[in-house]
Design a protein around this motif. Structure first.
Motif, short mmCIF file in Angstrom:
data_model
loop_
_atom_site.label_atom_id
_atom_site.label_comp_id
_atom_site.label_asym_id
_atom_site.label_seq_id
_atom_site.Cartn_x
_atom_site.Cartn_y
_atom_site.Cartn_z
N VAL A 29 0.81 -1.23 0.00
CA VAL A 29 0.00 0.00 0.00
C VAL A 29 0.84 1.28 0.00
N PRO A 30 1.94 1.37 0.77
CA PRO A 30 2.72 2.61 0.74
C PRO A 30 3.30 2.96 -0.62
N GLY A 31 3.33 2.02 -1.55
CA GLY A 31 3.82 2.30 -2.88
C GLY A 31 2.79 2.86 -3.83
N HIS A 32 1.54 2.94 -3.40
CA HIS A 32 0.48 3.45 -4.27
C HIS A 32 0.59 4.98 -4.42
N PRO A 33 0.17 5.52 -5.56
CA PRO A 33 0.14 6.98 -5.72
C PRO A 33 -0.73 7.65 -4.67
N GLY A 34 -0.24 8.74 -4.14
CA GLY A 34 -1.02 9.52 -3.19
C GLY A 34 -1.01 9.03 -1.76
N ARG A 57 -3.63 11.56 -0.61
CA ARG A 57 -3.55 12.95 -1.03
C ARG A 57 -4.79 13.38 -1.82
N THR A 58 -5.41 12.44 -2.54
CA THR A 58 -6.60 12.76 -3.32
C THR A 58 -7.68 11.72 -3.05
N GLU A 59 -8.93 12.11 -3.30
CA GLU A 59 -10.04 11.18 -3.13
C GLU A 59 -9.95 10.05 -4.15
N GLU A 60 -9.49 10.35 -5.36
CA GLU A 60 -9.35 9.31 -6.38
C GLU A 60 -8.35 8.24 -5.95
N ASP A 61 -7.23 8.66 -5.38
CA ASP A 61 -6.24 7.68 -4.92
C ASP A 61 -6.81 6.81 -3.80
N ALA A 62 -7.63 7.41 -2.94
CA ALA A 62 -8.27 6.63 -1.88
C ALA A 62 -9.19 5.57 -2.47
N ARG A 63 -9.96 5.94 -3.48
CA ARG A 63 -10.92 5.01 -4.08
C ARG A 63 -10.23 3.91 -4.89
#
Length: 206
Positions: A29-34, A57-63
């Motif tokens: 998970v720490p390697g994902h964007p945002g 950092r963004t809602e899109e990255d969370a989703r």
């Protein structure tokens, strides 16, 4: 603005499998964007359940986080999710032990949908009365206020060095007196609070 994704499980059928999954998440998970932070937790009252809170950092990255994890870890999810929500991080605070590693956490839920008067009252109580007290309690690391504008509900995520520190904070908060202008009729309190042990985190303690 940061966004928080809060995922909970009610039961982990296989403890060893669950621990393997946790170690995998902390690597992937720490390697994902945002990505901005991760806390893995196990409920104290029901040690078969747990929670994962991640910051983005963004809602899109969370989703997109789950889909991105599945790309790197193919196969079925090792546990069944009980709940999966995305919130805006409305505020954060640091306690006197903000730099120490977290050992315990509590998630306090305020189920919606709430009207404007209730929301304003809750925000005022949290920011002006509760947080100033918790900033002074030894062992408090800090926390986040989480809010869903669509559902008009929220949660408060608080970290401490130990379960004992959480208990001290609860006692201190419950001993506060209402500030001038606070309306007791609007201070209905949380719908539930779940205490956890923190089994792992990535990023700053808070």
């Amino acid at each position: 603005m940061l966004y928080a994704r809060l995922q909970t499980v009610s039961v982990i059928q296989d403890r060893d499998e669950g621990e393997i999954a946790e170690r995998g998440l902390m690597k992937i998970v720490p390697g994902h964007p945002g990505f901005a932070g991760l806390w893995l937790m196990e409920a104290v009252e029901d040690t078969a359940g747990g929670a994962l809170l991640t910051l983005w950092r963004t809602e899109e990255d969370a989703r997109l986080a789950s889909a991105r994890t599945e790309e790197k870890r193919p196969g079925p999810r090792p546990v069944s999710l009980f709940n999966d929500r995305i919130y805006e991080v409305e505020g954060r605070f640091e306690g006197p032990d903000a730099a120490r590693p977290p050992g315990a956490a509590v998630i306090v839920y305020f189920d919606g949908a709430h009207d404007d008067d209730w929301i304003a009252s809750a925000r005022y109580a949290h920011d002006k009365r509760i947080v100033p007290v918790m900033r002074r309690v030894p062992g408090m690391i800090g926390g986040f206020a989480l809010w869903s504008p669509d559902q008009r509900d929220g949660a408060v995520f608080t970290l401490a060095v130990s379960l004992e520190a959480l208990a001290r904070a609860e006692k201190a908060v419950n001993s506060t007196e209402l500030l001038p202008g606070e309306n007791p009729a609007l201070l209905t309190g949380p719908d539930r609070a779940v205490v956890h042990r923190v089994s792992g985190y990535v990023g700053a303690p808070v």
